[in-house]
Motif scaffolding. Sequence first.
Motif, mmCIF file in Angstrom:
data_model
loop_
_atom_site.group_PDB
_atom_site.id
_atom_site.type_symbol
_atom_site.label_atom_id
_atom_site.label_comp_id
_atom_site.label_asym_id
_atom_site.label_seq_id
_atom_site.Cartn_x
_atom_site.Cartn_y
_atom_site.Cartn_z
ATOM 1 N N GLY A 6 0.824 -1.206 0.000
ATOM 2 C CA GLY A 6 0.000 0.000 0.000
ATOM 3 C C GLY A 6 0.857 1.254 0.000
ATOM 4 N N LEU A 7 1.905 1.264 0.826
ATOM 5 C CA LEU A 7 2.818 2.406 0.850
ATOM 6 C C LEU A 7 3.585 2.522 -0.465
ATOM 7 N N THR A 8 3.863 1.382 -1.090
ATOM 8 C CA THR A 8 4.515 1.406 -2.394
ATOM 9 C C THR A 8 3.636 2.095 -3.426
ATOM 10 N N ALA A 9 2.333 1.807 -3.377
ATOM 11 C CA ALA A 9 1.405 2.454 -4.304
ATOM 12 C C ALA A 9 1.381 3.964 -4.083
ATOM 13 N N VAL A 10 1.407 4.380 -2.810
ATOM 14 C CA VAL A 10 1.438 5.818 -2.505
ATOM 15 C C VAL A 10 2.713 6.450 -3.052
ATOM 16 N N GLY A 11 3.860 5.775 -2.810
ATOM 17 C CA GLY A 11 5.125 6.293 -3.320
ATOM 18 C C GLY A 11 5.146 6.377 -4.830
ATOM 19 N N LEU A 12 4.510 5.402 -5.489
ATOM 20 C CA LEU A 12 4.454 5.410 -6.953
ATOM 21 C C LEU A 12 3.623 6.576 -7.460
ATOM 22 N N VAL A 13 2.517 6.877 -6.778
ATOM 23 C CA VAL A 13 1.672 8.012 -7.175
ATOM 24 C C VAL A 13 2.442 9.320 -7.028
ATOM 25 N N GLY A 40 15.806 17.810 -6.393
ATOM 26 C CA GLY A 40 15.643 17.918 -4.952
ATOM 27 C C GLY A 40 14.255 17.575 -4.444
ATOM 28 N N PHE A 41 13.325 17.219 -5.299
ATOM 29 C CA PHE A 41 11.955 16.870 -4.894
ATOM 30 C C PHE A 41 11.975 15.636 -3.983
ATOM 31 N N LYS A 42 11.395 15.770 -2.779
ATOM 32 C CA LYS A 42 11.460 14.692 -1.783
ATOM 33 C C LYS A 42 10.663 13.458 -2.195
ATOM 34 N N GLY A 43 9.726 13.611 -3.078
ATOM 35 C CA GLY A 43 8.951 12.460 -3.521
ATOM 36 C C GLY A 43 9.773 11.416 -4.245
ATOM 37 N N TYR A 44 10.936 11.859 -4.789
ATOM 38 C CA TYR A 44 11.812 10.912 -5.463
ATOM 39 C C TYR A 44 12.556 9.996 -4.481
ATOM 40 N N ARG A 45 12.467 10.308 -3.198
ATOM 41 C CA ARG A 45 13.183 9.521 -2.193
ATOM 42 C C ARG A 45 12.282 8.511 -1.479
ATOM 43 N N LEU A 63 11.395 3.577 1.624
ATOM 44 C CA LEU A 63 10.459 2.503 1.964
ATOM 45 C C LEU A 63 11.134 1.141 1.849
ATOM 46 N N LEU A 64 11.905 0.914 0.812
ATOM 47 C CA LEU A 64 12.588 -0.368 0.633
ATOM 48 C C LEU A 64 13.574 -0.630 1.770
ATOM 49 N N VAL A 65 14.379 0.371 2.098
ATOM 50 C CA VAL A 65 15.357 0.198 3.173
ATOM 51 C C VAL A 65 14.657 -0.043 4.507
ATOM 52 N N GLY A 66 13.594 0.714 4.778
ATOM 53 C CA GLY A 66 12.862 0.541 6.034
ATOM 54 C C GLY A 66 12.201 -0.817 6.141
ATOM 55 N N ALA A 67 11.601 -1.289 5.048
ATOM 56 C CA ALA A 67 10.930 -2.593 5.065
ATOM 57 C C ALA A 67 11.932 -3.721 5.255
ATOM 58 N N LEU A 68 13.092 -3.626 4.592
ATOM 59 C CA LEU A 68 14.119 -4.661 4.752
ATOM 60 C C LEU A 68 14.688 -4.664 6.167
ATOM 61 N N PHE A 69 14.851 -3.488 6.751
ATOM 62 C CA PHE A 69 15.342 -3.418 8.129
ATOM 63 C C PHE A 69 14.337 -4.063 9.085
ATOM 64 N N LEU A 70 13.042 -3.792 8.872
ATOM 65 C CA LEU A 70 12.018 -4.403 9.720
ATOM 66 C C LEU A 70 12.023 -5.921 9.571
ATOM 67 N N ASP A 71 12.182 -6.412 8.351
ATOM 68 C CA ASP A 71 12.260 -7.859 8.137
ATOM 69 C C ASP A 71 13.451 -8.454 8.863
ATOM 70 N N LEU A 72 14.581 -7.744 8.853
ATOM 71 C CA LEU A 72 15.773 -8.226 9.530
ATOM 72 C C LEU A 72 15.551 -8.335 11.029
ATOM 73 N N VAL A 73 14.875 -7.347 11.604
ATOM 74 C CA VAL A 73 14.593 -7.365 13.038
ATOM 75 C C VAL A 73 13.648 -8.513 13.379
ATOM 76 N N LEU A 74 12.611 -8.685 12.569
ATOM 77 C CA LEU A 74 11.617 -9.726 12.849
ATOM 78 C C LEU A 74 12.153 -11.133 12.594
ATOM 79 N N SER A 75 13.220 -11.242 11.810
ATOM 80 C CA SER A 75 13.756 -12.576 11.488
ATOM 81 C C SER A 75 14.590 -13.147 12.613
ATOM 82 N N GLU A 76 14.940 -12.349 13.611
ATOM 83 C CA GLU A 76 15.735 -12.853 14.726
ATOM 84 C C GLU A 76 14.951 -13.922 15.474
#
Length: 254
Positions: A55-62, A75-80, A85-98
């Motif tokens: 869902g957040l990916t869809a928002v970022g795509l829009v 410099g438009f922040k929407g490009y970031r 989102l990818l880095v945050g999601a992977l970090f959360l997966d890493l934490v939950l995989s412990e």
Amino acid sequence: MTGPKRGTLVANVLCLGALGWLYGGELADALRIRTAEVSAVTSSPSVGRAGTVLGLTAVGLVVLGVGLLRKQPEGFKGYRLLPILLVGALFLDLVLSEGRSPLDAEAQAAVALRNFHEAAQKHATPEAVPVEARVLQPIVDALGTPPYRLRGVQVPSYALQVRRNCEGPARDASGTRPGTLLYCVASDGKQAWVTLVGLPAEVRFGAPGLFSTRGEPRFSVVRARSPEENDAEPAIELELPEVDSDGEAASDSP
């Protein structure tokens, strides 16, 4: 307004592809686990987490699309948003995989089969392999949880089915649930073939069958011990005092 740099655009496209592949696949797996008869998984993917990331990916795509249409500068922040989102999601997966097992379903099934074989072999005698439930059931109970789910529900424990007068490993798993060890004892009682009901190593979803590789069942053989193995005793080393040439015990004192 000239729009983003080419590198920024490529990075967003790659992040979008990674998010769709990782979390779209995770959501598809989570839904399939609920409907498949048997699933070979060590942990069930979270529908909520995968759905939230998509869902957040869809928002970022829009936001990305709006920025491109309006030719927002570098410099438009929407490009970031998508990279963040990818880095945050992977970090959360890493934490939950412990705490999760690093072994996949195939490796866990192979370990269970090996551990049962090694424990049962210790109870074999020169006359026969063990067949009594009081001997075999504690071994089964110690194996833990099978890496299988039955229509989305985790199979709670391994089970044991003893078959007699066999001529080889079982090839028929009909009527048995995943996680069942088929202990097929030869007619002379001197060996037993052990197979596991689950799924072939090459598939993750399907009907229950024998744990196999390329169509051949994975099995181990418990054999009656040879008389030499049964009579063998561990060597005992005795420390003897040193003696001199006259047969007197050597003294430690100078």
